[in-house]
Design an enzyme around this catalytic site. Structure first.
Site, PDB file in Angstrom:
ATOM      1  N   CYS A  80      76.305  37.456  34.598  1.00 18.42           N
ATOM      2  CA  CYS A  80      76.792  38.537  35.607  1.00 18.42           C
ATOM      3  C   CYS A  80      75.880  38.615  36.985  1.00 18.42           C
TER       4      CYS A  80
ATOM      5  N   GLY B 133      87.733  23.061  34.723  1.00 16.78           N
ATOM      6  CA  GLY B 133      88.272  24.303  33.959  1.00 16.78           C
ATOM      7  C   GLY B 133      88.821  25.221  34.807  1.00 16.78           C
TER       8      GLY B 133
ATOM      9  N   LYS C  34      75.455  35.583  39.143  1.00 12.55           N
ATOM     10  CA  LYS C  34      76.827  35.320  39.458  1.00 12.55           C
ATOM     11  C   LYS C  34      77.132  36.410  40.810  1.00 12.55           C
ATOM     12  N   LYS C  35      77.112  37.681  40.268  1.00 15.18           N
ATOM     13  CA  LYS C  35      77.467  38.673  41.228  1.00 15.18           C
ATOM     14  C   LYS C  35      76.678  38.532  42.569  1.00 15.18           C
TER      15      LYS C  35
ATOM     16  N   CYS D  93      73.683  37.287  30.552  1.00 19.75           N
ATOM     17  CA  CYS D  93      74.063  38.289  31.656  1.00 19.75           C
ATOM     18  C   CYS D  93      72.948  38.198  32.630  1.00 19.75           C
TER      19      CYS D  93
ATOM     20  N   SER E  90      88.700  28.487  33.600  1.00 19.32           N
ATOM     21  CA  SER E  90      88.461  29.844  33.099  1.00 19.32           C
ATOM     22  C   SER E  90      88.175  30.783  34.256  1.00 19.32           C
ATOM     23  N   TYR E  91      87.834  32.068  33.841  1.00 22.77           N
ATOM     24  CA  TYR E  91      87.141  32.908  34.840  1.00 22.77           C
ATOM     25  C   TYR E  91      85.805  32.426  35.490  1.00 22.77           C
ATOM     26  N   VAL E  92      85.051  31.857  34.580  1.00 26.37           N
ATOM     27  CA  VAL E  92      83.751  31.301  35.028  1.00 26.37           C
ATOM     28  C   VAL E  92      83.745  30.062  36.269  1.00 26.37           C
ATOM     29  N   ALA E  93      84.831  29.011  35.740  1.00 26.74           N
ATOM     30  CA  ALA E  93      85.177  28.315  36.631  1.00 26.74           C
ATOM     31  C   ALA E  93      85.774  28.549  38.092  1.00 26.74           C
TER      32      ALA E  93
ATOM     33  N   GLU F 237      93.776  53.682  47.033  1.00 23.78           N
ATOM     34  CA  GLU F 237      95.090  54.826  47.199  1.00 23.78           C
ATOM     35  C   GLU F 237      96.416  54.292  46.940  1.00 23.78           C
TER      36      GLU F 237
ATOM     37  N   ASP G 255      78.904  38.403  22.179  1.00 25.52           N
ATOM     38  CA  ASP G 255      79.922  37.170  22.114  1.00 25.52           C
ATOM     39  C   ASP G 255      80.037  36.322  21.053  1.00 25.52           C
TER      40      ASP G 255
ATOM     41  N   GLY H 104      84.727  26.312  28.893  1.00 21.56           N
ATOM     42  CA  GLY H 104      84.581  27.190  27.735  1.00 21.56           C
ATOM     43  C   GLY H 104      83.183  27.117  27.131  1.00 21.56           C
TER      44      GLY H 104
ATOM     45  N   GLU I  19      85.248  31.674  39.258  1.00 21.81           N
ATOM     46  CA  GLU I  19      84.157  32.275  39.973  1.00 21.81           C
ATOM     47  C   GLU I  19      83.223  31.429  40.702  1.00 21.81           C
TER      48      GLU I  19
ATOM     49  N   HIS J  39      91.947  58.309  51.628  1.00 18.86           N
ATOM     50  CA  HIS J  39      92.475  57.350  52.635  1.00 18.86           C
ATOM     51  C   HIS J  39      91.340  57.313  54.023  1.00 18.86           C
TER      52      HIS J  39
HETATM   53  P1  FAD Z   1      73.673  36.716  25.423  1.00 18.10           P
HETATM   54  O1  FAD Z   1      73.456  37.636  26.344  1.00 18.10           O
HETATM   55  O2  FAD Z   1      74.173  35.215  25.594  1.00 18.10           O
HETATM   56  O3  FAD Z   1      72.132  36.507  24.428  1.00 18.10           O
HETATM   57  C1  FAD Z   1      72.042  35.711  23.444  1.00 18.10           C
HETATM   58  C2  FAD Z   1      70.566  35.360  23.237  1.00 18.10           C
HETATM   59  O4  FAD Z   1      70.107  34.805  22.219  1.00 18.10           O
HETATM   60  C3  FAD Z   1      70.318  34.161  24.556  1.00 18.10           C
HETATM   61  O5  FAD Z   1      68.990  34.572  24.958  1.00 18.10           O
HETATM   62  C4  FAD Z   1      69.719  33.012  23.643  1.00 18.10           C
HETATM   63  O6  FAD Z   1      68.946  32.213  23.938  1.00 18.10           O
HETATM   64  C5  FAD Z   1      69.411  33.644  22.150  1.00 18.10           C
HETATM   65  N1  FAD Z   1      69.466  32.857  20.952  1.00 18.10           N
HETATM   66  C6  FAD Z   1      70.630  31.954  20.838  1.00 18.10           C
HETATM   67  N2  FAD Z   1      70.322  31.587  19.410  1.00 18.10           N
HETATM   68  C7  FAD Z   1      69.010  32.015  19.193  1.00 18.10           C
HETATM   69  C8  FAD Z   1      68.160  31.792  17.934  1.00 18.10           C
HETATM   70  N3  FAD Z   1      68.640  31.110  16.871  1.00 18.10           N
HETATM   71  N4  FAD Z   1      67.250  32.572  18.063  1.00 18.10           N
HETATM   72  C9  FAD Z   1      66.460  33.346  18.980  1.00 18.10           C
HETATM   73  N5  FAD Z   1      67.163  33.354  19.975  1.00 18.10           N
HETATM   74  C10 FAD Z   1      68.552  32.829  20.145  1.00 18.10           C
HETATM   75  N6  FAD Z   1      80.037  39.735  31.460  1.00 18.10           N
HETATM   76  C11 FAD Z   1      80.386  40.732  32.175  1.00 18.10           C
HETATM   77  O7  FAD Z   1      80.542  41.824  31.680  1.00 18.10           O
HETATM   78  N7  FAD Z   1      80.545  40.639  33.567  1.00 18.10           N
HETATM   79  C12 FAD Z   1      80.523  39.704  34.093  1.00 18.10           C
HETATM   80  O8  FAD Z   1      80.446  39.675  35.573  1.00 18.10           O
HETATM   81  C13 FAD Z   1      80.075  38.423  33.683  1.00 18.10           C
HETATM   82  N8  FAD Z   1      79.989  37.337  34.312  1.00 18.10           N
HETATM   83  C14 FAD Z   1      79.568  36.246  33.596  1.00 18.10           C
HETATM   84  C15 FAD Z   1      79.361  34.978  34.038  1.00 18.10           C
HETATM   85  C16 FAD Z   1      78.928  33.898  33.394  1.00 18.10           C
HETATM   86  C17 FAD Z   1      78.747  32.437  34.236  1.00 18.10           C
HETATM   87  C18 FAD Z   1      78.791  33.879  31.875  1.00 18.10           C
HETATM   88  C19 FAD Z   1      78.533  32.713  31.374  1.00 18.10           C
HETATM   89  C20 FAD Z   1      79.075  34.956  31.274  1.00 18.10           C
HETATM   90  C21 FAD Z   1      79.346  36.161  32.057  1.00 18.10           C
HETATM   91  N9  FAD Z   1      79.770  37.283  31.404  1.00 18.10           N
HETATM   92  C22 FAD Z   1      80.065  38.453  32.107  1.00 18.10           C
HETATM   93  C23 FAD Z   1      79.576  37.624  29.912  1.00 18.10           C
HETATM   94  C24 FAD Z   1      78.160  38.063  29.586  1.00 18.10           C
HETATM   95  O9  FAD Z   1      76.906  37.435  29.912  1.00 18.10           O
HETATM   96  C25 FAD Z   1      78.098  38.237  27.840  1.00 18.10           C
HETATM   97  O10 FAD Z   1      79.259  38.736  27.629  1.00 18.10           O
HETATM   98  C26 FAD Z   1      76.898  38.680  27.345  1.00 18.10           C
HETATM   99  O11 FAD Z   1      75.848  38.109  27.843  1.00 18.10           O
HETATM  100  C27 FAD Z   1      76.885  38.683  25.852  1.00 18.10           C
HETATM  101  O12 FAD Z   1      75.601  39.217  25.458  1.00 18.10           O
HETATM  102  P2  FAD Z   1      75.162  38.765  23.890  1.00 18.10           P
HETATM  103  O13 FAD Z   1      74.087  39.772  23.861  1.00 18.10           O
HETATM  104  O14 FAD Z   1      76.339  38.395  23.007  1.00 18.10           O
HETATM  105  O15 FAD Z   1      74.462  37.329  24.283  1.00 18.10           O
HETATM  106  P1  NA7 Z   2      87.605  29.913  28.395  1.00 19.11           P
HETATM  107  O1  NA7 Z   2      88.112  31.499  28.654  1.00 19.11           O
HETATM  108  O2  NA7 Z   2      87.571  29.542  26.745  1.00 19.11           O
HETATM  109  O3  NA7 Z   2      88.190  28.836  29.069  1.00 19.11           O
HETATM  110  C1  NA7 Z   2      87.911  27.345  28.923  1.00 19.11           C
HETATM  111  C2  NA7 Z   2      88.744  26.771  29.989  1.00 19.11           C
HETATM  112  O4  NA7 Z   2      88.382  25.418  30.349  1.00 19.11           O
HETATM  113  C3  NA7 Z   2      90.341  27.031  30.213  1.00 19.11           C
HETATM  114  O5  NA7 Z   2      90.429  26.891  31.400  1.00 19.11           O
HETATM  115  C4  NA7 Z   2      90.702  25.545  29.487  1.00 19.11           C
HETATM  116  O6  NA7 Z   2      91.899  25.032  29.644  1.00 19.11           O
HETATM  117  C5  NA7 Z   2      89.571  24.752  30.042  1.00 19.11           C
HETATM  118  N1  NA7 Z   2      89.090  23.483  29.327  1.00 19.11           N
HETATM  119  C6  NA7 Z   2      88.900  23.505  27.914  1.00 19.11           C
HETATM  120  N2  NA7 Z   2      88.362  22.326  27.431  1.00 19.11           N
HETATM  121  C7  NA7 Z   2      88.785  21.226  28.445  1.00 19.11           C
HETATM  122  C8  NA7 Z   2      88.697  20.040  28.547  1.00 19.11           C
HETATM  123  N3  NA7 Z   2      88.386  19.157  27.971  1.00 19.11           N
HETATM  124  N4  NA7 Z   2      88.925  19.541  29.827  1.00 19.11           N
HETATM  125  C9  NA7 Z   2      89.270  20.420  30.728  1.00 19.11           C
HETATM  126  N5  NA7 Z   2      89.551  21.681  30.804  1.00 19.11           N
HETATM  127  C10 NA7 Z   2      89.176  22.155  29.532  1.00 19.11           C
HETATM  128  O7  NA7 Z   2      86.010  29.634  28.670  1.00 19.11           O
HETATM  129  P2  NA7 Z   2      85.160  30.401  29.623  1.00 19.11           P
HETATM  130  O8  NA7 Z   2      84.381  29.425  30.572  1.00 19.11           O
HETATM  131  O9  NA7 Z   2      85.641  31.582  30.508  1.00 19.11           O
HETATM  132  O10 NA7 Z   2      84.221  31.189  28.778  1.00 19.11           O
HETATM  133  C11 NA7 Z   2      84.408  32.214  27.922  1.00 19.11           C
HETATM  134  C12 NA7 Z   2      83.067  32.877  27.784  1.00 19.11           C
HETATM  135  O11 NA7 Z   2      82.349  32.773  29.025  1.00 19.11           O
HETATM  136  C13 NA7 Z   2      83.661  34.333  28.180  1.00 19.11           C
HETATM  137  O12 NA7 Z   2      84.378  35.106  27.237  1.00 19.11           O
HETATM  138  C14 NA7 Z   2      82.079  35.133  28.624  1.00 19.11           C
HETATM  139  O13 NA7 Z   2      81.350  35.415  27.627  1.00 19.11           O
HETATM  140  C15 NA7 Z   2      81.685  33.885  29.362  1.00 19.11           C
HETATM  141  P3  NA7 Z   2      93.064  25.544  28.794  1.00 19.11           P
HETATM  142  O14 NA7 Z   2      93.619  26.858  29.368  1.00 19.11           O
HETATM  143  O15 NA7 Z   2      92.608  25.631  27.366  1.00 19.11           O
HETATM  144  O16 NA7 Z   2      94.027  24.328  29.083  1.00 19.11           O
END
Ligand code: FAD
Ligand code: NA7
Length: 493
Positions: free
Chosen positions: A64, A195, A67-68, A59, A197-200, A473, A330, A288, A202, A468
């Site tokens: 987050c 991809g 990105k924001k 995050c 997904s929402y990450v894609a 609203e 996660d 993903g 965004e 308003h």
């Molecule tokens: P993380 O925050 O991923 O932390 C895990 C930590 O563990 C990392 O530092 C990792 O390096 C460490 N680690 C992994 N394995 C080991 C190990 N074996 N030993 C020691 N350390 C280790 N969520 C929102 O709510 N709002 C958003 O706008 C939003 N935007 C996002 C945008 C992007 C591009 C992405 C990828 C995610 C976004 N998320 C957003 C999701 C959010 O970031 C995650 O849900 C959140 O960070 C999950 O927290 P976590 O504690 O599970 O893991």
């Molecule tokens: P998601 O929600 O698992 O989405 C993955 C996306 O990528 C989805 O659109 C898939 O298409 C697509 N996809 C998956 N594999 C492929 C390949 N091989 N080629 C092309 N497109 C593919 O992943 P997010 O990135 O949103 O990450 C999830 C977590 O990230 C989220 O919950 C936060 O923690 C941050 P599909 O719909 O399967 O056809």
């Protein structure tokens, strides 16, 4: 002796948290506040492109927060365009390096703040990779390969996820992911985002908002799991911004480096033999994320993970198949993957383990927002899911397109913004799905999410007096149901 037996074996710590991200830090700090001896192990394996970062997890460093802030940079660009209509005169040159440096400086300060917070609360922070070697014992390996061993009575796994790669030749070498984008030292130029997904979406929205040429390659639907009517509208809003969509294509062949900074991508249709080629400066994969559970030594102590997803199933108290090992964030199977969810689960877990409390994390009706330039906020069911659960004939779907006042003078599209609620007829027209596509949808959705938690009904919305002129609203004056088929378009410039 009797006392020793009652106390059980002496461990180095009451709690070791593996992973210092949103969930892990919240849990560790709360446990420390409750007087426990706590260690956090956090280690970032650099991305294949060599990007790395500090404490705080996804995050703060690569999710987050940056990105924001980039979303804000893109919105400011749009505001500059609008401002001309309001009489402002500006040149519109954005500078990638200035933006990323400013964002990274803020990210660095947040990461540092987390280190200070751990120190203040007397949590031991070790910048090492953790893995179980036997029951109650982890090995911690630091950057230099030095190993140390620690024991604890309880463990929390909060290791999060990392971006997935395509598995085609050259992908790790030539492509970037969101882990690299927010600190990229150069402007990515013409970009292909793979991809849907929402990450894609965004990332695509940010880059297009910053004026870059962006193409999204989606193999099937946009925003799987979200309301599909809204997902298509999000796609349309990106198209209006200039994003091109290659629908139903996947990259299949080698991503070969051509002239410096030019990548050739060969893609294949998911529906037939058709192939196509494109040349881009940057290919960003957002297909993903994989859970970081495979190299944790979980098999050594018997913690079950889902074979298919790699995620950890837990009971409603975040307890894994091994009673003294818990998991949050996660890595959890079937839970929303969002920072506030991980934080809430981590905090409440610590309170239950060490504070005598019993409150559990409520994973139902968690609001969320897709931060595309036109934001999409939602809470509760999508229209598809509500139909499956309650049957379409038992639902009232109220909706309208709307034209934000701020957009009128700027002459922006009068029919891009959309509001929709899904109500359960069998339960006093209770609002079970809330969807809004418009400016500041995140801010709007947060307030309505609280109302939904309180049991919001359509009548309560009608009884609420609007503010308003705002976008929010619109939810206090919804009159048209989808079933009526009445026109909801707005008149524009
Ligand atoms: P993380 O925050 O991923 O932390 C895990 C930590 O563990 C990392 O530092 C990792 O390096 C460490 N680690 C992994 N394995 C080991 C190990 N074996 N030993 C020691 N350390 C280790 N969520 C929102 O709510 N709002 C958003 O706008 C939003 N935007 C996002 C945008 C992007 C591009 C992405 C990828 C995610 C976004 N998320 C957003 C999701 C959010 O970031 C995650 O849900 C959140 O960070 C999950 O927290 P976590 O504690 O599970 O893991
Ligand atoms: P998601 O929600 O698992 O989405 C993955 C996306 O990528 C989805 O659109 C898939 O298409 C697509 N996809 C998956 N594999 C492929 C390949 N091989 N080629 C092309 N497109 C593919 O992943 P997010 O990135 O949103 O990450 C999830 C977590 O990230 C989220 O919950 C936060 O923690 C941050 P599909 O719909 O399967 O056809």
């Amino acid at each position: 002796m009797q006392q020793l037996l009652q106390q059980g074996p002496a461990y180095d710590y009451d709690l070791i948290v593996i992973g210092g991200g949103s969930g892990g830090l919240a849990c560790a700090q709360e446990a420390a506040v409750l007087g426990r001896k706590v260690m956090v192990l956090d280690f970032v394996v650099p991305s294949p492109r060599g990007t790395s970062w500090g404490l705080g997890g996804t995050c703060v460093n690569v999710g987050c927060v940056p990105k924001k802030l980039m979303h804000q940079a893109a919105l400011l660009g749009q505001a500059l365009t609008d401002s001309r209509k309001f009489g402002w005169e500006y040149s519109q040159q954005g500078d990638w390096a200035t933006m990323t440096e400013a964002i990274q400086s803020h990210v660095g300060s947040l990461s540092w703040g987390h280190r200070l917070a751990l120190r203040e609360k007397a949590v031991t922070y070790v910048n090492s990779y953790g893995e179980f070697v036997e029951h109650h014992k982890v090995k911690a390996t630091n950057e230099k390969g030095q190993e140390a061993f620690y024991t604890a009575a309880k463990f929390v796994i909060a290791t999060g996820e990392r971006p997935r790669y395509l598995g085609v030749e050259g992908d790790k070498e030539h492509c970037i992911t969101s882990d690299d984008l927010f600190s990229l030292p150069y402007c990515p130029g013409t970009t292909l985002v793979v991809g849907a997904s929402y990450v894609a979406l965004e990332c695509a929205g940010i880059l297009a908002g910053l004026g870059l040429d962006v193409t999204v390659m989606a193999r099937s639907v946009l925003l799987r799991g979200f309301d599909q009517e809204m997902a298509e509208k999000v796609g349309a809003s990106l198209q209006q911004l200039g994003v091109r969509f290659l629908r139903k294509f996947v990259p299949v062949e080698q991503l070969e480096k051509g002239l410096p900074g030019r990548l050739k991508v060969v893609a294949k249709s998911t529906e037939g033999p058709e192939t196509m080629e494109g040349v881009y400066n940057t290919v960003l994969l957002a297909i993903g994320r994989d859970s970081c559970t495979k190299k944790l030594g979980l098999e050594k102590i018997g913690v079950n993970i889902s074979e298919k997803t790699g995620k950890i199933p837990v009971n409603d108290e975040e307890q894994t198949s091994v009673p003294y090992v818990y998991a949050v964030g996660d890595v959890l199977e079937g839970k929303p993957q969002l920072t506030p969810v991980a934080v809430q689960a981590g905090k409440l877990l610590a309170r239950r383990l060490f504070g005598g409390r019993s409150e559990k994390c409520d994973y139902v009706s968690v609001p969320t927002v897709v931060f595309t330039p036109l934001e999409y906020g939602c809470c509760g069911y999508s229209e598809e899911k509500a139909g499956e659960v309650y049957q379409a004939e038992n639902l009232n779907v109220y909706h309208t397109l709307f034209w934000p006042l701020e957009w009128t003078v700027a002459c922006r599209d009068s029919n891009a913004c959309y509001a929709k609620i899904i109500c359960n007829k069998l339960d006093s027209d209770r609002v079970i799905g809330f969807h809004v596509l418009g400016p500041n949808a995140g801010e709007i959705t947060q307030g309505f999410a609280a109302a939904i938690k309180c049991g919001l009904t359509k009548q309560l919305l009608d009884d609420t007096i609007g503010i308003h002129p705002t976008c929010g609203e619109v939810f206090t004056t919804l009159e048209i149901t989808k079933a009526s088929g009445l026109d909801v378009t707005q008149k524009g410039c």
